[in-house]
Scaffold this motif. Sequence first.
Motif, short mmCIF file in Angstrom:
data_model
loop_
_atom_site.label_atom_id
_atom_site.label_comp_id
_atom_site.label_asym_id
_atom_site.label_seq_id
_atom_site.Cartn_x
_atom_site.Cartn_y
_atom_site.Cartn_z
N MET A 1 0.84 -1.18 0.00
CA MET A 1 0.00 0.00 0.00
C MET A 1 0.88 1.23 0.00
SD MET A 1 -3.00 1.05 2.68
CE MET A 1 -3.92 2.51 2.35
N TRP A 2 0.50 2.17 -0.93
CA TRP A 2 1.30 3.39 -1.06
C TRP A 2 0.90 4.39 -0.01
CZ3 TRP A 2 5.35 3.72 -4.37
CH2 TRP A 2 5.42 2.77 -5.37
N VAL A 3 1.86 5.03 0.57
CA VAL A 3 1.62 6.10 1.54
C VAL A 3 2.15 7.40 0.96
CG1 VAL A 3 2.07 6.96 3.86
CG2 VAL A 3 1.84 4.50 3.48
N LEU A 4 1.18 8.38 0.77
CA LEU A 4 1.58 9.66 0.18
C LEU A 4 2.21 10.55 1.23
CD1 LEU A 4 -1.56 10.32 -2.02
CD2 LEU A 4 0.65 9.39 -2.75
N ALA A 8 2.14 15.80 -1.04
CA ALA A 8 1.21 15.29 -2.07
C ALA A 8 -0.21 15.38 -1.56
CB ALA A 8 1.59 13.85 -2.42
N ASN A 9 -0.42 15.02 -0.30
CA ASN A 9 -1.77 15.13 0.27
C ASN A 9 -2.30 16.56 0.21
OD1 ASN A 9 -2.03 12.41 0.82
ND2 ASN A 9 -1.12 12.59 2.88
N GLU A 10 -1.46 17.50 0.53
CA GLU A 10 -1.87 18.93 0.47
C GLU A 10 -2.22 19.33 -0.94
OE1 GLU A 10 -2.83 22.65 1.93
OE2 GLU A 10 -2.42 20.75 2.97
N ILE A 12 -3.28 17.35 -3.34
CA ILE A 12 -4.55 16.71 -3.72
C ILE A 12 -5.72 17.45 -3.07
CG2 ILE A 12 -5.90 14.61 -3.47
CD1 ILE A 12 -3.24 13.04 -3.73
N ARG A 13 -5.53 17.80 -1.81
CA ARG A 13 -6.62 18.52 -1.11
C ARG A 13 -6.93 19.85 -1.80
NH1 ARG A 13 -7.20 22.38 2.44
NH2 ARG A 13 -4.94 22.67 2.62
N LYS A 14 -5.88 20.58 -2.15
CA LYS A 14 -6.07 21.87 -2.83
C LYS A 14 -6.75 21.68 -4.17
CE LYS A 14 -2.28 24.43 -0.67
NZ LYS A 14 -1.01 25.15 -0.89
N ARG A 15 -6.32 20.57 -4.87
CA ARG A 15 -6.94 20.31 -6.17
C ARG A 15 -8.43 20.02 -6.01
NH1 ARG A 15 -5.79 14.67 -8.74
NH2 ARG A 15 -7.26 14.29 -7.05
N ASP A 16 -8.75 19.19 -4.98
CA ASP A 16 -10.16 18.87 -4.74
C ASP A 16 -10.96 20.12 -4.37
OD1 ASP A 16 -9.65 16.25 -5.32
OD2 ASP A 16 -9.42 15.64 -3.19
N ASP A 17 -10.36 20.97 -3.53
CA ASP A 17 -11.05 22.23 -3.17
C ASP A 17 -11.29 23.10 -4.39
OD1 ASP A 17 -11.08 21.43 -0.55
OD2 ASP A 17 -9.28 22.61 0.03
N LEU A 18 -10.26 23.14 -5.25
CA LEU A 18 -10.39 23.96 -6.46
C LEU A 18 -11.47 23.41 -7.38
CD1 LEU A 18 -9.32 26.32 -8.13
CD2 LEU A 18 -7.59 24.80 -9.09
N LEU A 19 -11.53 22.06 -7.48
CA LEU A 19 -12.56 21.44 -8.32
C LEU A 19 -13.96 21.72 -7.78
CD1 LEU A 19 -10.90 17.97 -9.12
CD2 LEU A 19 -11.34 19.85 -10.73
N ARG A 20 -14.09 21.57 -6.44
CA ARG A 20 -15.40 21.84 -5.85
C ARG A 20 -15.80 23.31 -6.05
NH1 ARG A 20 -13.46 18.23 -1.85
NH2 ARG A 20 -12.65 19.96 -0.65
N LYS A 21 -14.83 24.21 -5.88
CA LYS A 21 -15.13 25.64 -6.09
C LYS A 21 -15.49 25.91 -7.54
CE LYS A 21 -13.22 30.24 -5.45
NZ LYS A 21 -12.05 31.07 -5.06
N SER A 22 -14.73 25.28 -8.46
CA SER A 22 -15.02 25.49 -9.89
C SER A 22 -16.41 24.98 -10.24
CB SER A 22 -13.95 24.79 -10.73
OG SER A 22 -12.69 25.34 -10.50
N GLU A 23 -16.74 23.79 -9.63
CA GLU A 23 -18.07 23.23 -9.89
C GLU A 23 -19.16 24.15 -9.34
OE1 GLU A 23 -20.57 19.06 -9.11
OE2 GLU A 23 -18.56 19.35 -8.27
N ALA A 24 -18.92 24.68 -8.15
CA ALA A 24 -19.90 25.61 -7.57
C ALA A 24 -20.03 26.87 -8.41
CB ALA A 24 -19.48 25.96 -6.14
#
Length: 194
Positions: A1-4, A8-10, A12-24
């Motif tokens: 199992m890969w451990v980031l 990398a976690n930060e 990914i989190r920023k990317r997800d936040d940006l995607l959610r904001k873009s979607e909104a």
Amino acid sequence: MWVLDPVANEAIRKRDDLLRKSEADFLQAREGIKAKVAEVEHLDSVVKKLKNSIQDTQKEKNQTETETTILRTEIQQLNQELQGVHKQCRKTAQELASQDEKLLLMESSLKATQEQLSEQIAETVRQEQNSRKSQTELKTLRERIIASEEEISDYKKIVENFKVRITASKKEEEQQLLKASVSTRPAITWNEQK
């Protein structure tokens, strides 16, 4: 199992936040576009109604102008007819005045003639018993009186006829004025309301 790692976690989190904001933002923009489209459709409907209202108003204006032209033509014709009636009344009044003057002259002449004839009759009566010629003159004088009286009667009938014509002309003029007033009143009231 890969451990980031934390980096990398930060990311990914920023990317997800940006995607959610873009979607909104996208959803908000889409709702805004829908609202704008609805507003444009509403404005388009309002413009169509205004165009129809303008067309109806123009039709009413054209109809009003046509009716006004017809009324003006009728009024002009009535004025011309009224002028003709006035002219005829003046002519008839002049003729009546002339006949009245002739009648006065005839009455004056008749009075003078009757006075002369009365004197001649009186003289003829005094001489009637002694002269057949006087009887003939008396008869002639009486015939002249009768003829003069008939002539005066004829002139009186003519004058009465002219008076009747004057009265009829005045009544006809009043009726024409009344008709002109009645035919123009509704149009004036409608224009005042407009």
